[in-house]
Motif scaffolding. Structure first.
Motif, PDB file in Angstrom:
ATOM      1  N   ASP A 100      -5.315   0.973  13.499  1.00 32.57           N
ATOM      2  CA  ASP A 100      -4.014   1.520  13.862  1.00 32.57           C
ATOM      3  C   ASP A 100      -4.063   2.457  15.058  1.00 32.57           C
TER       4      ASP A 100
ATOM      5  N   ARG B 113      -7.117  -0.420   2.499  1.00 32.58           N
ATOM      6  CA  ARG B 113      -7.056   0.970   2.939  1.00 32.58           C
ATOM      7  C   ARG B 113      -7.202   1.867   1.727  1.00 32.58           C
TER       8      ARG B 113
ATOM      9  N   ASP C 248      -3.182   5.703   4.606  1.00 36.11           N
ATOM     10  CA  ASP C 248      -2.902   4.272   4.812  1.00 36.11           C
ATOM     11  C   ASP C 248      -3.528   3.768   6.104  1.00 36.11           C
ATOM     12  N   ASN C 249      -4.040   4.669   6.925  1.00 34.59           N
ATOM     13  CA  ASN C 249      -4.690   4.259   8.162  1.00 34.59           C
ATOM     14  C   ASN C 249      -6.197   4.483   8.094  1.00 34.59           C
TER      15      ASN C 249
ATOM     16  N   TYR D  89       0.846  -1.201   0.000  1.00 35.62           N
ATOM     17  CA  TYR D  89       0.000   0.000   0.000  1.00 35.62           C
ATOM     18  C   TYR D  89       0.874   1.242   0.000  1.00 35.62           C
TER      19      TYR D  89
HETATM   20 MG    MG Z   1      -0.687   2.059   9.636  1.00 39.67          MG
END
Ligand code: MG
Ligand code: AMP
Length: 507
Positions: free
Chosen positions: A259, A180, A249-250, A74
């Motif tokens: 996360d 994500r 990405d979270n 990712y």
């Molecule tokens: Mg992360």
């Protein structure tokens, strides 16, 4: 019987979206935490959890039958700057299981060693941050907020070098998926439209199967993600949760919180609250979260454009941009509706209508302004408003220095509650006591107070004492209960402690 009945669609259907990679062995695995309730949900035999075999699996020392460990690729915008390649630098997806309710869940390790995506990192995790992920995830779950959850934490018997050496750990994380916004960004940035298209179809099949045949399925998916994120962030805002690192990405496609690094709960209500040590500009401040969610969705939208419009087809591009923009522009409205619906239940109101929206939003905004001006604890104020609903204003008044504005506001709120009851003459649940009870079922008494979390983690890391962690976990798993044992966990930290509180990324 094997621990998990794996069925790995991601590994099977998305070659090119990951690297097959084994977990690193650890010297002396010791099970610190196992989530028996979640294990039962996943169909894991309880007896199998206690043996050394389970600890070896949760440590990454044994790859269980049917698992196909992979590091997922990712990308992501981190604090606004794009990193074209992040990926699982210290995590591995072991595989997927279909749980007792028929839901497909990812089972992943975190802290399981270096991977081809590790860049400069050591691939490891420390006991403290992994137990922190347990506590916050379980608290969020108990609060009714979609979240990834911890299945197990194993101490590895190995030191992890951070600012100082810390005991190492591996977390086993369960998620609706690990897709994500950054997953889409990775393939879009590479211009790999073939894999991107497969990722989109995979995401739809997994999270929105009803959209598979939709005429504009890319934008239908975008809309579904926007709806889930609007609902999620509204829930965060209504419990005072600050994610702390809302990088793309979270942010999940599933709508689960993921996360738990530098997250924290707001104490005295303040939209500007920031606890993360690396968030110097306050990008991810408490009150900024809805805007950031929207910004992240716009990044997701951008990845979809090349799938629906060829680069030389200007009319198609214009049309695609218009459709994407429509969804992104709808986000604030979706968010506000979800927020207000949650706020109404917190206020003890259950009769809602469009005509009441503006007045109810003003009522709750004025309440929040009172909390902010008085630096009043967000969680306790809502909880004690339930006492006020039952007729006892004293505990709420005790939170305020200047009670006059509160008294004026309470009169407005009571008038609105009376109208609510009048609208419900045939509803057996109307009246002050029913209202107080309803309010206590949505306004938590116990959240994971930052100072409590730190105390519990320090006891494990410094003294090997799991007692405070287990007691705190027990308390946050019953956030709405009022019994005496909960009382110590309900208290805010001293203001000076909160003022100095810093969270770290846990890397
Ligand atoms: Mg992360
Ligand atoms: P996070 O801030 O935890 O969301 O992580 C952002 C990125 O950094 C992801 O690609 C992680 O896999 C990677 N990362 C974080 N910590 C480590 C570590 N200790 N070793 C390797 N990669 C890491």
């Amino acid at each position: 019987m094997p621990l998990f009945a794996f069925d790995n669609t991601y590994a099977r259907e998305l070659p090119g979206a990951y690297v097959a990679w084994p977990p690193a062995a650890t010297p002396a695995p010791k099970l610190l935490f196992v989530n028996r309730i979640l294990a039962a949900e996943l169909g894991i035999d309880a007896a199998a959890l206690d043996g050394p075999e389970a600890a070896a699996v949760f440590a990454g020392n044994t790859v269980p039958p049917g698992a196909e460990p992979i590091a997922q690729a990712y990308a992501g915008h981190q604090f606004g700057g794009f990193s074209p390649q992040l990926g699982d630098g210290r995590a591995l997806l072991l595989g997927e299981v279909v749980d007792r309710h028929g839901r497909r869940r990812d089972v992943a390790l975190k802290g399981s060693g270096r991977t081809p995506f590790s860049r400069g990192g050591d691939g490891k995790a420390a006991v403290g941050p992994m137990l922190r992920e347990v506590i916050i995830g379980e608290a969020m779950h108990a609060l009714g907020i979609p979240t990834t959850r911890a299945l197990a934490v194993v101490a590895t018997g190995e030191a992890v070098v951070r600012e100082r050496p810390l005991p190492g750990a591996v977390l086993t994380r369960v998620a609706a998926s690990h897709l994500r916004v950054g997953t889409f960004q990775f393939f879009a940035a590479q211009g790999d439209l073939e894999t991107l298209r497969r990722v989109v179809d995979y995401a739809i099949a997994r999270h929105d199967p009803a959209l598979a045949q939709a005429p504009q399925r890319h934008f239908a998916l975008l809309r579904a993600v926007a709806e889930r994120q609007a609902a999620l962030v509204a829930q965060w805002m209504n419990v005072g949760f600050i994610h702390g690192v809302m990088n793309t990405d979270n942010m999940t496609i599933s709508g689960e919180t993921i996360d738990y690094g530098p997250c924290a709960f707001v104490e005295a209500y303040d939209p500007a609250a920031v606890f993360s040590s690396i968030d110097h500009g306050g990008r991810y401040a408490f009150g900024n979260q809805p805007q950031i969610a929207r910004w992240n969705l716009a990044r997701l939208a951008e990845t979809l454009l090349p799938l629906v419009a060829a680069p030389d087809d200007e009319a198609a591009i214009r049309d695609a941009v218009a459709r994407a923009t429509e969804v992104i522009d709808a986000f604030p409205g979706l968010y506000r509706a979800a927020l207000l619906a949650g706020q109404r239940t917190k206020l003890g109101l259950h009769h809602a209508s469009r005509e009441l929206d503006a007045a109810d939003a003003a009522l709750v905004d004025d309440w929040l302004a009172l909390l902010q001006r008085g630096r009043v604890d967000f969680t306790l104020a809502w909880r004690r408003l339930a006492d006020a609903a039952a007729g006892d204003d004293a505990p709420l008044r005790a939170l305020f220095g200047d009670v006059d504005p509160l008294v004026a506001w309470l009169a407005r709120w009571r008038a609105r509650c009376d109208a609510d009851d009048a609208a419900a003459t045939h509803d057996p649940a109307a009246g002050p006591l029913a209202r107080a009870e309803r309010m206590r079922s949505v306004n938590p008494l116990v959240i994971p107070r930052n100072h409590r979390v730190e105390q519990a983690l320090a006891a494990v890391s410094d003294d090997g004492d799991l007692g405070p962690f287990e007691r705190l976990l027990g308390a946050v798993r019953r956030p709405f209960d009022d019994e005496a044992a909960q009382a110590p966990y309900a208290e805010p930290a001293p203001a000076a402690v909160t003022a100095a509180y810093k969270t770290y990324c846990g890397t």
